[in-house]
Design an enzyme around this catalytic site. Structure first.
Site, PDB file in Angstrom:
ATOM      1  CE1 TYR A  70      -3.540  -2.433   5.757  1.00 43.87           C
ATOM      2  CE2 TYR A  70      -3.214  -0.112   5.241  1.00 43.87           C
ATOM      3  CZ  TYR A  70      -3.394  -1.425   4.826  1.00 43.87           C
ATOM      4  OH  TYR A  70      -3.415  -1.724   3.478  1.00 43.87           O
ATOM      5  CE  LYS A  80      -0.426  -4.612   3.050  1.00 43.31           C
ATOM      6  NZ  LYS A  80      -0.900  -5.925   2.551  1.00 43.31           N
ATOM      7  CB  THR A 116      -0.899   0.000   1.261  1.00 41.00           C
ATOM      8  OG1 THR A 116      -1.477   1.296   1.428  1.00 41.00           O
ATOM      9  CG2 THR A 116      -0.119  -0.319   2.530  1.00 41.00           C
ATOM     10  CG  ASP A 117      -1.116   5.037  -1.020  1.00 41.71           C
ATOM     11  OD1 ASP A 117      -1.645   4.487  -0.039  1.00 41.71           O
ATOM     12  OD2 ASP A 117      -1.714   5.888  -1.724  1.00 41.71           O
ATOM     13  CD  GLU A 118      -3.171   3.950   4.538  1.00 40.06           C
ATOM     14  OE1 GLU A 118      -2.908   3.857   5.730  1.00 40.06           O
ATOM     15  OE2 GLU A 118      -4.325   4.145   4.104  1.00 40.06           O
TER      16      GLU A 118
HETATM   17  P1  NAD Z   1     -10.352  -6.711   2.428  1.00 42.99           P
HETATM   18  O1  NAD Z   1     -10.326  -6.376   3.873  1.00 42.99           O
HETATM   19  O2  NAD Z   1     -11.557  -6.415   1.619  1.00 42.99           O
HETATM   20  O3  NAD Z   1     -10.035  -8.268   2.242  1.00 42.99           O
HETATM   21  C1  NAD Z   1      -9.040  -8.929   2.969  1.00 42.99           C
HETATM   22  C2  NAD Z   1      -9.257 -10.424   2.794  1.00 42.99           C
HETATM   23  O4  NAD Z   1      -8.176 -11.104   3.468  1.00 42.99           O
HETATM   24  C3  NAD Z   1     -10.553 -10.939   3.408  1.00 42.99           C
HETATM   25  O5  NAD Z   1     -11.187 -11.835   2.522  1.00 42.99           O
HETATM   26  C4  NAD Z   1     -10.100 -11.671   4.664  1.00 42.99           C
HETATM   27  O6  NAD Z   1     -10.956 -12.733   5.030  1.00 42.99           O
HETATM   28  C5  NAD Z   1      -8.737 -12.163   4.231  1.00 42.99           C
HETATM   29  N1  NAD Z   1      -7.823 -12.426   5.364  1.00 42.99           N
HETATM   30  C6  NAD Z   1      -7.581 -11.621   6.425  1.00 42.99           C
HETATM   31  N2  NAD Z   1      -6.696 -12.211   7.255  1.00 42.99           N
HETATM   32  C7  NAD Z   1      -6.377 -13.415   6.696  1.00 42.99           C
HETATM   33  C8  NAD Z   1      -5.523 -14.463   7.075  1.00 42.99           C
HETATM   34  N3  NAD Z   1      -4.816 -14.425   8.211  1.00 42.99           N
HETATM   35  N4  NAD Z   1      -5.421 -15.544   6.257  1.00 42.99           N
HETATM   36  C9  NAD Z   1      -6.149 -15.608   5.113  1.00 42.99           C
HETATM   37  N5  NAD Z   1      -7.002 -14.643   4.714  1.00 42.99           N
HETATM   38  C10 NAD Z   1      -7.108 -13.549   5.503  1.00 42.99           C
HETATM   39  O7  NAD Z   1      -9.066  -6.003   1.825  1.00 42.99           O
HETATM   40  P2  NAD Z   1      -8.837  -5.313   0.393  1.00 42.99           P
HETATM   41  O8  NAD Z   1      -9.261  -3.907   0.476  1.00 42.99           O
HETATM   42  O9  NAD Z   1      -9.350  -6.194  -0.646  1.00 42.99           O
HETATM   43  O10 NAD Z   1      -7.236  -5.318   0.365  1.00 42.99           O
HETATM   44  C11 NAD Z   1      -6.534  -6.438  -0.174  1.00 42.99           C
HETATM   45  C12 NAD Z   1      -5.054  -6.178  -0.073  1.00 42.99           C
HETATM   46  O11 NAD Z   1      -4.712  -4.984  -0.780  1.00 42.99           O
HETATM   47  C13 NAD Z   1      -4.527  -5.963   1.351  1.00 42.99           C
HETATM   48  O12 NAD Z   1      -3.278  -6.585   1.454  1.00 42.99           O
HETATM   49  C14 NAD Z   1      -4.404  -4.456   1.476  1.00 42.99           C
HETATM   50  O13 NAD Z   1      -3.387  -4.129   2.398  1.00 42.99           O
HETATM   51  C15 NAD Z   1      -4.009  -4.099   0.062  1.00 42.99           C
HETATM   52  N6  NAD Z   1      -4.381  -2.742  -0.381  1.00 42.99           N
HETATM   53  C16 NAD Z   1      -5.666  -2.292  -0.250  1.00 42.99           C
HETATM   54  C17 NAD Z   1      -6.005  -1.049  -0.744  1.00 42.99           C
HETATM   55  C18 NAD Z   1      -7.419  -0.497  -0.632  1.00 42.99           C
HETATM   56  O14 NAD Z   1      -7.636   0.669  -0.943  1.00 42.99           O
HETATM   57  N7  NAD Z   1      -8.402  -1.284  -0.215  1.00 42.99           N
HETATM   58  C19 NAD Z   1      -5.039  -0.237  -1.369  1.00 42.99           C
HETATM   59  C20 NAD Z   1      -3.726  -0.735  -1.478  1.00 42.99           C
HETATM   60  C21 NAD Z   1      -3.416  -1.992  -0.988  1.00 42.99           C
HETATM   61  O1  DAU Z   2      -4.026   4.211   0.639  1.00 38.88           O
HETATM   62  C1  DAU Z   2      -4.294   2.838   0.509  1.00 38.88           C
HETATM   63  C2  DAU Z   2      -5.101   2.381   1.699  1.00 38.88           C
HETATM   64  O2  DAU Z   2      -6.402   2.932   1.515  1.00 38.88           O
HETATM   65  C3  DAU Z   2      -5.172   0.879   1.855  1.00 38.88           C
HETATM   66  O3  DAU Z   2      -3.890   0.369   2.083  1.00 38.88           O
HETATM   67  C4  DAU Z   2      -6.118   0.501   3.002  1.00 38.88           C
HETATM   68  O4  DAU Z   2      -6.274  -0.908   3.068  1.00 38.88           O
HETATM   69  C5  DAU Z   2      -7.463   1.131   2.749  1.00 38.88           C
HETATM   70  O5  DAU Z   2      -8.307   0.888   3.853  1.00 38.88           O
HETATM   71  C6  DAU Z   2      -7.324   2.631   2.527  1.00 38.88           C
HETATM   72  O6  DAU Z   2      -6.927   3.293   3.746  1.00 38.88           O
HETATM   73  P1  DAU Z   2      -7.557   4.696   4.179  1.00 38.88           P
HETATM   74  O7  DAU Z   2      -7.423   4.865   5.622  1.00 38.88           O
HETATM   75  O8  DAU Z   2      -7.045   5.790   3.303  1.00 38.88           O
HETATM   76  O9  DAU Z   2      -9.074   4.412   3.742  1.00 38.88           O
HETATM   77  P2  DAU Z   2     -10.467   4.793   4.427  1.00 38.88           P
HETATM   78  O10 DAU Z   2     -11.511   4.476   3.402  1.00 38.88           O
HETATM   79  O11 DAU Z   2     -10.619   4.227   5.775  1.00 38.88           O
HETATM   80  O12 DAU Z   2     -10.345   6.373   4.560  1.00 38.88           O
HETATM   81  C7  DAU Z   2     -10.148   7.210   3.439  1.00 38.88           C
HETATM   82  C8  DAU Z   2     -10.104   8.634   3.940  1.00 38.88           C
HETATM   83  O13 DAU Z   2     -11.407   8.989   4.416  1.00 38.88           O
HETATM   84  C9  DAU Z   2      -9.157   8.840   5.110  1.00 38.88           C
HETATM   85  O14 DAU Z   2      -8.576  10.138   5.011  1.00 38.88           O
HETATM   86  C10 DAU Z   2     -10.076   8.785   6.324  1.00 38.88           C
HETATM   87  C11 DAU Z   2     -11.386   9.359   5.802  1.00 38.88           C
HETATM   88  N1  DAU Z   2     -12.613   8.820   6.424  1.00 38.88           N
HETATM   89  C12 DAU Z   2     -12.769   7.472   6.453  1.00 38.88           C
HETATM   90  C13 DAU Z   2     -13.897   6.924   7.028  1.00 38.88           C
HETATM   91  C14 DAU Z   2     -14.079   5.421   7.089  1.00 38.88           C
HETATM   92  C15 DAU Z   2     -13.584   9.683   6.921  1.00 38.88           C
HETATM   93  O15 DAU Z   2     -13.453  10.926   6.841  1.00 38.88           O
HETATM   94  N2  DAU Z   2     -14.706   9.135   7.487  1.00 38.88           N
HETATM   95  C16 DAU Z   2     -14.890   7.792   7.574  1.00 38.88           C
HETATM   96  O16 DAU Z   2     -15.931   7.367   8.153  1.00 38.88           O
END
Ligand code: NAD
Ligand code: DAU
Length: 336
Positions: A151, A155, A126-128
């Site tokens: 988190y 990562k 992730t970019d985080e």
């Molecule tokens: P998500 O939370 O929707 O899905 C995560 C999945 O992983 C779920 O199906 C969960 O059951 C499974 N899981 C959790 N712990 C596990 C374990 N110990 N063993 C096996 N399975 C397990 O997440 P997402 O948003 O689809 O993100 C997927 C990946 O991409 C993550 O690694 C996250 O860090 C990365 N990522 C997400 C974003 C985003 O914006 N959502 C951006 C960049 C990177």
């Molecule tokens: O940047 C990539 C990441 O993006 C991934 O690695 C993470 O898995 C994914 O959860 C996401 O993280 P963020 O914390 O950026 O996502 P979130 O949707 O929780 O929040 C996006 C922005 O919105 C952040 O600045 C917090 C704000 N927010 C979020 C929620 C849930 C609010 O203002 N109100 C809210 O209720």
């Protein structure tokens, strides 16, 4: 590359990735390994259920026996790890599971990759991991890691173990760092699906702090294609940023969602900020673009499609919102 183990694919991005890969590569066989945490949902994989090249195994990536069992039936030459605890807010209240899955779980998968001698191990990151970046700068793959939340720290830890396995044991590791995704099947704890579904239910949209935080938004299918390109054209040992090049203030996204759902601005509620909240993320994606990738979707088009998907698939998110989610939501937002 023909036998893929895709972990965490009952979640949001992984399920979209599996559908993409089965469709694009007719000779690939995919085993999904997923622990089925609160974020795992087999409804997300229904669209590939009848594909004979897909199979599902329930299990924890941090459990070596479960990983071996998932691989045993049809072998594995490639591992793509999506499995993670993925929500920043949950990592603030309950960091334990993040360290277990996002660090130790990656180590267990790397050990399996090492003993199997896989062709590729792709770690979805992730970019985080870069932490806050001040405008007008963007993060490059060689920048220092400076994670702010449990988190992002977990990562970053997973990435570092993966890089060590490349340097020490020659495991062909590739790391991708994605920006904020949105699109169908995203668990409604994240900003965009939470705000769309709340708006559809005439509930308030809780904006953290002043709403002036910036995220770089990417449509999930663009992210999936970026991972596909890095997997097939990337070089082991390298890291690739996958960003949408689409930076927006949270408050602007909130207003757009209200406009697309036809709901009033009065649903906006400013609430106490998230501790350790990074102000801005921004990715430089020159390196992945050099491999021939670029995003296909515009934000406006993909947001319209996303809002339509949530309004056409109420059953999907109403089922989620009536379960464990209700307790999480109350803890997170009541009296905030
Ligand atoms: P998500 O939370 O929707 O899905 C995560 C999945 O992983 C779920 O199906 C969960 O059951 C499974 N899981 C959790 N712990 C596990 C374990 N110990 N063993 C096996 N399975 C397990 O997440 P997402 O948003 O689809 O993100 C997927 C990946 O991409 C993550 O690694 C996250 O860090 C990365 N990522 C997400 C974003 C985003 O914006 N959502 C951006 C960049 C990177
Ligand atoms: O940047 C990539 C990441 O993006 C991934 O690695 C993470 O898995 C994914 O959860 C996401 O993280 P963020 O914390 O950026 O996502 P979130 O949707 O929780 O929040 C996006 C922005 O919105 C952040 O600045 C917090 C704000 N927010 C979020 C929620 C849930 C609010 O203002 N109100 C809210 O209720």
């Amino acid at each position: 590359m023909k036998k893929l183990l895709v972990t965490g694919a009952a979640g949001f991005i992984g399920s979209n990735f599996v559908a993409w890969m089965l469709d694009k590569y007719p000779d690939y066989h995919i085993t999904v390994l997923d622990k089925m945490t609160y974020a795992g949902n087999l409804d997300n994989l229904k669209r590939v259920d009848n594909n004979p090249r897909y199979r599902f195994v329930k299990g924890d990536i941090a459990d070596p026996v479960a990983v071996d069992n998932a691989i045993a039936a049809q072998g594995c030459d490639t591992i793509i790890n999506f499995a993670a605890e993925s929500h920043v807010d949950r990592s603030i209240t309950e960091p334990d599971a993040f360290i277990k899955t996002d660090v130790y779980g990656v180590y267990v998968l790397l050990e399996a990759a090492r003993s199997l001698g896989v062709e590729r191990f792709l770690q979805v990151s992730t970019d985080e991991v870069y932490g806050d970046i001040v405008a007008p700068n963007s993060s490059h793959e060689t920048d220092m890691l400076s994670p702010s939340s449990p988190y992002s720290a977990s990562k970053a830890g997973g990435e570092l173990v993966a890089r060590a396995y490349f340097a020490t044991y020659n495991v062909p590791v590739i790391i991708t760092r994605g920006s904020n995704n949105y699109g169908p099947y995203q668990y409604p704890e994240k900003l965009i699906p939470l705000f769309i579904t709340n708006a559809l239910e005439d509930k308030q949209l809780p904006v953290y702090g002043d709403g002036k935080q910036i995220r770089d938004w990417i449509y999930v299918m663009d992210h999936c294609e970026g991972i596909d390109v890095a997997l097939h054209r990337g070089t082991p040992g390298e890291i690739y940023n996958v960003g949408g090049g689409n930076e927006r203030y949270n408050i602007d996204i909130t207003q757009l969602i209200l406009q697309l759902t036809g709901k009033p601005q009065s649903l906006i509620k400013y609430v106490t900020d998230r501790p350790g909240h990074d102000r801005r993320y921004s990715l430089d994606t020159t390196k992945l673009r050099g491999l021939g990738w670029q995003p296909r979707y515009t934000f406006e088009q993909a947001m319209e499609e996303t809002v339509r998907w949530y309004s056409d698939n109420r059953d999907w998110w109403q089922r989620i919102k009536s379960g464990e989610y209700a307790e999480f939501y109350n803890k997170q937002y009541t009296n905030r």
